[in-house]
Design a protein around this motif. Structure first.
Motif, PDB file in Angstrom:
ATOM      1  N   MET A   1       5.220   8.578  -2.894  1.00 46.78           N
ATOM      2  CA  MET A   1       6.401   7.760  -2.944  1.00 46.78           C
ATOM      3  C   MET A   1       6.050   6.288  -3.176  1.00 46.78           C
ATOM      4  SD  MET A   1       8.647   9.946  -2.809  1.00 46.78           S
ATOM      5  CE  MET A   1      10.257   9.363  -2.439  1.00 46.78           C
ATOM      6  N   VAL A   2       4.943   5.855  -2.609  1.00 46.51           N
ATOM      7  CA  VAL A   2       4.538   4.463  -2.791  1.00 46.51           C
ATOM      8  C   VAL A   2       4.187   4.206  -4.251  1.00 46.51           C
ATOM      9  CG1 VAL A   2       2.806   2.740  -2.166  1.00 46.51           C
ATOM     10  CG2 VAL A   2       3.732   4.245  -0.415  1.00 46.51           C
ATOM     11  N   ILE A   4       5.355   5.733  -6.874  1.00 44.91           N
ATOM     12  CA  ILE A   4       6.602   5.696  -7.642  1.00 44.91           C
ATOM     13  C   ILE A   4       7.320   4.367  -7.424  1.00 44.91           C
ATOM     14  CG2 ILE A   4       8.897   6.725  -7.869  1.00 44.91           C
ATOM     15  CD1 ILE A   4       7.590   9.426  -7.261  1.00 44.91           C
ATOM     16  N   TYR A   5       7.346   3.895  -6.185  1.00 45.11           N
ATOM     17  CA  TYR A   5       8.002   2.618  -5.883  1.00 45.11           C
ATOM     18  C   TYR A   5       7.317   1.472  -6.628  1.00 45.11           C
ATOM     19  CZ  TYR A   5       9.742  -1.419  -3.367  1.00 45.11           C
ATOM     20  OH  TYR A   5      10.293  -2.631  -3.054  1.00 45.11           O
ATOM     21  N   ARG A   6       5.984   1.469  -6.626  1.00 46.05           N
ATOM     22  CA  ARG A   6       5.256   0.385  -7.297  1.00 46.05           C
ATOM     23  C   ARG A   6       5.400   0.456  -8.818  1.00 46.05           C
ATOM     24  NH1 ARG A   6      -0.360  -0.081  -3.835  1.00 46.05           N
ATOM     25  NH2 ARG A   6       0.633  -0.811  -1.940  1.00 46.05           N
ATOM     26  N   SER A   7       5.652   1.635  -9.358  1.00 48.18           N
ATOM     27  CA  SER A   7       5.760   1.810 -10.806  1.00 48.18           C
ATOM     28  C   SER A   7       7.201   1.958 -11.268  1.00 48.18           C
ATOM     29  CB  SER A   7       4.974   3.052 -11.226  1.00 48.18           C
ATOM     30  OG  SER A   7       3.629   2.946 -10.857  1.00 48.18           O
ATOM     31  N   ARG A   8       8.151   1.585 -10.458  1.00 48.58           N
ATOM     32  CA  ARG A   8       9.568   1.845 -10.751  1.00 48.58           C
ATOM     33  C   ARG A   8      10.044   1.213 -12.052  1.00 48.58           C
ATOM     34  NH1 ARG A   8       9.151  -1.707  -6.617  1.00 48.58           N
ATOM     35  NH2 ARG A   8      10.179  -3.719  -6.836  1.00 48.58           N
ATOM     36  N   ASP A   9       9.380   0.174 -12.531  1.00 53.55           N
ATOM     37  CA  ASP A   9       9.785  -0.479 -13.766  1.00 53.55           C
ATOM     38  C   ASP A   9       9.170   0.167 -15.008  1.00 53.55           C
ATOM     39  OD1 ASP A   9      11.277  -2.309 -12.309  1.00 53.55           O
ATOM     40  OD2 ASP A   9       9.563  -3.670 -12.091  1.00 53.55           O
ATOM     41  N   VAL A  14       6.045   6.536 -13.890  1.00 55.09           N
ATOM     42  CA  VAL A  14       6.806   7.334 -12.917  1.00 55.09           C
ATOM     43  C   VAL A  14       6.814   8.799 -13.331  1.00 55.09           C
ATOM     44  CG1 VAL A  14       9.101   7.743 -11.942  1.00 55.09           C
ATOM     45  CG2 VAL A  14       8.231   5.411 -12.123  1.00 55.09           C
TER      46      VAL A  14
END
Length: 101
Positions: A1-2, A4-9, A14
């Motif tokens: 999850m971390v 994905i959060y860091r790569s959300r852009d 993702v």
């Protein structure tokens, strides 16, 4: 999850993370199902195929991500390793007797 959060852009990252996570979970499920199946059964053979395909998919996915950042010579060496690994696991998994696997 971390991750994905860091790569959300970056949707490519993702999708890679989600795809790798799903493939790893499916690989572990297939390995467990292969261990539970009776030796010589068709179900065991199907799980062998799925294990090999998922392991190859992960190998190619990770190699692709790494080679995007490497110089050309290193990229070719890495893809050669992927090819040797894929061919070797195919040989050991499908062309050798059941006792070896």
């Amino acid at each position: 999850m971390v991750a994905i959060y860091r790569s959300r852009d970056d949707m490519k990252s993702v999708s890679f993370i989600v795809g790798a996570d799903v493939a790893i979970a499916a690989l572990f499920w297939s390995i467990r199902a292969h261990e539970k199946a009776l030796v010589g059964s068709k179900q065991r053979e199907r799980h062998k195929i799925s294990i090999w395909l998922l392991a190859t998919l992960l190998n190619v996915d990770f190699a692709y991500r790494v080679t995007m950042m490497m110089p050309l010579v290193v990229m070719w060496v890495l893809w050669a390793f992927v090819g040797v690994t894929t061919a070797g696991t195919f040989h050991l998994y499908f062309l050798r007797p059941e006792e070896v696997v």
